[in-house]
Design an enzyme around this catalytic site. Structure first.
Site, PDB file in Angstrom:
ATOM      1  N   ARG A   1       6.342  -7.128  13.271  1.00 19.84           N
ATOM      2  CA  ARG A   1       6.403  -5.836  13.940  1.00 19.84           C
ATOM      3  C   ARG A   1       7.031  -5.958  15.332  1.00 19.84           C
ATOM      4  NH1 ARG A   1       1.830  -2.928  14.035  1.00 19.84           N
ATOM      5  NH2 ARG A   1       0.431  -4.268  12.857  1.00 19.84           N
TER       6      ARG A   1
ATOM      7  N   ARG B 166     -10.568 -13.862  15.961  1.00 17.86           N
ATOM      8  CA  ARG B 166     -10.023 -13.312  17.201  1.00 17.86           C
ATOM      9  C   ARG B 166     -10.666 -13.954  18.430  1.00 17.86           C
ATOM     10  NH1 ARG B 166      -6.819  -8.987  15.905  1.00 17.86           N
ATOM     11  NH2 ARG B 166      -6.983  -7.795  17.819  1.00 17.86           N
TER      12      ARG B 166
ATOM     13  N   ASN C 106       6.439  -6.133   4.490  1.00 16.89           N
ATOM     14  CA  ASN C 106       5.960  -7.503   4.654  1.00 16.89           C
ATOM     15  C   ASN C 106       5.672  -8.198   3.332  1.00 16.89           C
ATOM     16  OD1 ASN C 106       5.938  -8.806   7.074  1.00 16.89           O
ATOM     17  ND2 ASN C 106       3.769  -8.585   7.460  1.00 16.89           N
TER      18      ASN C 106
ATOM     19  N   GLU D 167      -1.522 -11.136  16.520  1.00 17.87           N
ATOM     20  CA  GLU D 167      -0.277 -10.767  17.189  1.00 17.87           C
ATOM     21  C   GLU D 167      -0.507  -9.728  18.270  1.00 17.87           C
ATOM     22  OE1 GLU D 167      -0.917  -7.336  14.732  1.00 17.87           O
ATOM     23  OE2 GLU D 167      -1.295  -9.475  14.477  1.00 17.87           O
ATOM     24  N   ASP D 168      -1.495  -8.846  18.090  1.00 21.40           N
ATOM     25  CA  ASP D 168      -1.731  -7.820  19.094  1.00 21.40           C
ATOM     26  C   ASP D 168      -2.349  -8.414  20.352  1.00 21.40           C
ATOM     27  OD1 ASP D 168      -3.997  -8.498  17.764  1.00 21.40           O
ATOM     28  OD2 ASP D 168      -4.658  -6.457  17.350  1.00 21.40           O
TER      29      ASP D 168
ATOM     30  N   ARG E 208       0.871  -1.175   0.000  1.00 25.19           N
ATOM     31  CA  ARG E 208       0.000   0.000   0.000  1.00 25.19           C
ATOM     32  C   ARG E 208       0.910   1.227   0.000  1.00 25.19           C
ATOM     33  NH1 ARG E 208      -4.886  -0.860   4.228  1.00 25.19           N
ATOM     34  NH2 ARG E 208      -3.230  -0.786   5.779  1.00 25.19           N
TER      35      ARG E 208
ATOM     36  N   ASP F 242       0.207   1.245   8.884  1.00 23.43           N
ATOM     37  CA  ASP F 242       0.399   2.247   7.847  1.00 23.43           C
ATOM     38  C   ASP F 242      -0.863   3.044   7.550  1.00 23.43           C
ATOM     39  OD1 ASP F 242      -1.072   0.276   6.671  1.00 23.43           O
ATOM     40  OD2 ASP F 242       0.299  -0.106   5.014  1.00 23.43           O
TER      41      ASP F 242
END
Length: 904
Positions: free
Chosen positions: A724, A861, A693, A817-818, A668, A741
């Site tokens: 990250r 999630r 990535n 990951e978060d 992007r 981003d």
């Protein structure tokens, strides 16, 4: 009279007629003269000019200046020529002036650019001068001169040896360890003997040999150069039962024959890994000289306190434990209050058949008992028979495992024992009846199995030495009760609260995962024990090498007025300094000794995200590692403020600090360029690390914005959101701002979030808040992004965290990951994250479709949360209704009255 009248009339009429005729003729003549005469004259004159030729024309146009022969005409011509000449001169002069104006305008623009560049250079020079002056003032205030590293002194190869101790039992580090081989700057090199290089190496258990070799291969301290080694490892066991044990004299002879034994074996470690409860203590009555003995079984006359090491048994030789099969840590209370299964053959007959145990009064009247095992059996049976609580005690076994004398043998197979322990709140570990047996492999295995499945160990016998007892505070994970207090055991266990039991269970699981679970952890812990004892700093975290992608800068950032969204919140003084890396901590060489217990008893959780942890037992919530240099610093407690402006008020701790932006992107480019331009002029920013990535490199014609700071583009090996969190070596600051981003944050929001993080360095400080909830219908956890008065997670798409927390996590679930990072930090610190500002979402309205727009994103999630709960064994996330905003948010105060109050 009549004739006279008539004649008069005739004459008058004739006269009138004549007059009329004359007028007509006169009119005709005038007409002829006025009309025809000019025509005739024109014709005549024209004819004359044509007949005479062009040179003899009289009235026609003349060539050249003949017409100007007349004086007045000549004057007019001269005037015309003069005016024409002046006009031509004026036009030439005008063009010349226009060219001069253009050249002057170009010179003005060049001068303006030169002035701007000179101003920037002057500002940078002023900043450098200011930073240098500030550094000088700091050094003068500390009154601590900078020291260069000492020269490493290596002992002579022909080492004459240390003065011998008075006896082998009196060996201590100060008298039997050669510190000269282990300077502070040595890096703690370890040389490992090949098992095939000494005689009894061929008789070792193949599984033990293979596990030991695999652990050595992955250890960061192992060196192949014995001349620089600080430590020498020798694997002495476990020896196969079918192999004959060497005689003591033969074993001593073989030890002395080791190439680097140097007559007394100083700085050698004899490692004996036990895989059975009935392990051979063949080093007993063997003169091991000044070598450290690390094994699971010790007799009191053999064990040298502060020198030898009690290690855990090697239960998992080659297999890795499956964390998904480990039972959860909740509910706290299980089916049985406590359980014990074992048999002690030597005292079983007297305990069960000869006589009942004595009462307390009878024991007080007589001699104190030498062995309290009889009293333990009677008391535990009484508790079981009372049915006050459901307990399980068995003192006979169908197939007891071989054990040492006076030790309680294990019953049945390991799988059967684990099933009982999974249903036990507490697991009893009865120390051997022989007080001379201070450590045994059987007790070590009971302790290992209890910690593995989350049963809180209750050790009966305070004379026992638990593994690594010099460093591990076992009272945080186990209950240690002297045998005479066995009658009070039931009351003691019932008096513990659920919170206390959960804390002990969680700590026990950490100890098991970090120090006991695998052969690699066991070996690393042995080395860490010795390294900590001699106060050698650990090796720093190994940074992830960043493979940079070349790129070229384009237009200057900040030219688009739509991107200049810096907010209007005045947060006080702002540092405008060039990139400044976080300083290395000055307490590297003293922290290990000063905080040994705190370091060893707190560390990361279940993923083994920090493989160095057993090598350097320091909790990330209490200490920090710098990838840019050796060492760590405490990160609990805040430095606060914006930096040097608040140094005096904050006691001078970390007066200057910057952060690094780590931005993850995937194909992007336009969105990325806009986000990078918004970082132009951001205070405290050290550099920007763009994690590329995508397997497709950036476009060749892509022009990156020039924001006045380095932009490092890192190429990744695979497309993973976890990239990250990798500790990239290009990150030179402690603070990391992880940002997507497409996240749009104003400068004032970023500045405020950074200042808040400085006051809570061990927590995630960010902007988008989320929380978890319990689904009663499905009996599972849910992920929720709705607006709420409380939260338990801060998404790492826009959050600050410490560099020590990044690690390589699982990729089983995409886009989790978060959540994993929030689980890790909450598990380590037992603190919730901190959300700053009132905004809930930070997405760019013009950006392409994101993952979170899909309904399947939330289902994924939900699975992530339940997966991590299963891995950790409990829900580590903590709710909070606390949000941080500036005191001056939306408050208008005079500029000279503004103070940077922190937050409420």
């Amino acid at each position: 009279m009549m004739q006279r009248n008539g004649g008069g009339v005739g004459v008058g009429g004739q006269t009138w007629v004549l007059r009329r005729v004359r007028l007509t003729w006169l009119s005709f003549m005038l007409f002829f003269i006025l009309v025809f005469f000019p025509l005739i004259a024109h014709y005549y004159l024209t004819t004359i000019d044509e007949a005479g030729g062009p040179d003899k024309r009289i009235f026609g146009p003349r060539p050249g200046g003949e017409l100007c022969e007349a004086k007045h005409v000549q004057d007019l011509c001269r005037i015309r020529e003069s005016v024409s000449e002046e006009l031509l001169q004026l036009e030439a002069k005008r063009q010349e002036l226009n060219g001069e104006i253009a050249r002057l305008n170009l010179r003005i623009e060049a001068c303006k650019r030169s002035i701007d560049s000179a101003k920037q250079d002057l500002l940078q020079l002023k900043n450098v001068i200011s930073q240098t002056e500030h550094s000088y003032k700091e050094l003068m205030a500390q009154n601590q001169p900078k020291l260069s590293l000492p020269v490493r002194l290596l002992p002579d190869k022909e080492d004459p040896g240390l003065p011998p101790p008075k006896s082998a039992r009196s060996c201590r580090l100060r008298s039997c360890f050669d510190y000269a081989r282990c300077p502070l700057t040595s890096g703690f090199p370890v040389y490992v003997y090949d098992t095939s290089s000494y005689a009894w190496g061929n008789n070792l258990d193949p599984l033990v040999k293979q596990a030991f070799a695999s652990s050595v291969k992955s250890n960061i301290y192992v060196t192949e150069n014995p001349s620089i080694a600080c430590l020498y490892l020798v694997l002495v066991g476990e020896i196969l039962e079918s192999s004959p044990l060497p005689s003591p004299s033969e074993l001593e002879k073989q030890l002395k024959a080791l190439p680097y034994w140097r007559s007394d074996g100083h700085n050698h470690v004899l490692v004996h890994f036990s895989r059975k409860s009935m392990t051979q203590n063949f080093l007993y009555n063997i003169s091991t000289g000044r070598a450290v003995v690390a094994q699971s079984t010790f007799l009191e006359q053999q064990y040298r306190e502060g020198f030898d090491l009690v290690v855990s048994p090697l239960v998992h030789a080659l297999s890795e434990p499956n964390f998904l099969e480990v039972p959860p840590q909740v509910p706290v209370k299980r089916k049985y209050l406590f359980t014990f299964q074992g048999e002690r053959v030597e005292s079983l007959r007297s305990s069960l058949q000869e006589a009942p145990p004595q009462s307390v009064e009878e024991e007080l009247e007589g001699d104190p008992p030498a062995d309290y095992d009889d009293r333990i059996i009677g008391t535990l049976k009484a508790v079981q028979d009372s049915h006050l609580d459901q307990v399980l005690v068995e003192f006979t076994c169908k197939n007891p495992k071989p054990s040492l004398q006076t030790e309680w043998a294990l019953c049945g197979e390991r799988e059967d024992r684990l099933e009982v322990l999974k249903a036990s709140t507490f697991a009893l570990v009865i120390a051997p009846g022989d007080g001379q047996l201070v450590a045994s492999a059987g007790c070590g295995m009971r302790l290992f199995e209890a910690l593995e499945v989350g049963a809180i160990p209750v050790v009966l016998g305070d004379h026992s030495r638990l593994p690594y007892h010099q460093f591990i505070r076992w009272t945080e994970a186990a209950i240690i009760v002297p045998k005479p207090r066995v009658t009070e055991l039931h009351f003691l266990l019932r008096s513990l609260s659920d919170n206390d039991m959960l804390a002990m269970r969680r700590q026990g699981r950490f100890l098991w995962e970090t120090y006991f679970s695998t052969s690699e952890n066991v070996l690393n812990t042995i080395l860490a024990s010795i390294r900590t004892s001699i106060q050698v700093p650990a090796a720093p975290i190994k940074d992830e090498p960043a493979h940079e992608i070349p790129h070229k800068a384009g237009k200057l950032a900040g030219t688009d007025a739509n991107l200049a969204d810096n907010g209007d919140l005045d947060l006080g003084p702002v540092e405008t300094e060039p990139p400044y890396a976080s300083p290395r901590f000055l307490r590297n060489f003293t922290y290990t000794a000063a905080d040994t217990y705190r370091a060893w008893n707190r560390a990361p959780g279940p993923f083994h995200l920090f493989p160095h942890t057993p090598l350097d037992p320091v909790l990330p919530s209490e200490a920090k590692f710098l990838g840019s240099g050796t060492g760590f610093r405490p990160i609990g407690g805040g430095s606060g403020g914006s930096g040097k402006e608040f140094q005096a008020a904050l006691g001078g701790n970390v007066p200057r600090e910057q952060f690094t932006v780590v931005m993850l992107t995937y194909e992007r480019e336009e969105v990325l360029m806009n986000s990078l331009e918004r970082l132009n002029g951001l205070p405290y920013l050290n550099k920007v690390v763009v994690v590329w990535n995508s397997p497709k490199p950036p476009s060749d014609d892509l022009l990156w914005p020039d924001i006045g700071l380095p932009i490092v583009v890192v190429r990744t090996e695979k497309n993973s959101l976890n990239n990250r969190f990798l500790p990239w070596d290009v990150v030179e600051t402690e603070a990391v701002l992880s940002i997507d981003d497409d996240a749009h944050l104003r400068h004032d929001e970023i500045m405020f979030g950074f200042r808040v993080w400085r006051e809570a360095r061990d927590r995630i400080v960010g902007f988008p808040g989320r929380y978890h909830a319990w689904d009663v219908n499905h009996q599972s956890w849910l992920y929720n992004s709705n607006y709420s008065c409380e939260l338990s997670m801060v998404l790492t798409g826009a959050a600050f965290f410490h560099k020590i927390f990044p690690a390589d996590m699982v990729d089983e679930y995409i886009n989790c990951e978060d959540i994993a990072m929030n689980f890790l930090v909450s598990h380590i610190t037992r603190k919730p994250p901190i959300k700053v500002t009132s905004r809930w979402t930070f997405r760019c309205p013009g950006c392409p479709q994101a993952l979170s727009h899909d309904d399947s994103h939330f289902h994924e999630r939900h699975k992530c949360i339940n997966f991590f709960v299963k891995v950790y064994g409990y829900m580590p996330l903590l709710y909070t209704q606390f949000r941080v905003d500036s005191v001056l948010f939306k408050t208008r105060l005079p500029h000279d009255k503004t103070k940077c109050f922190k937050f409420i």
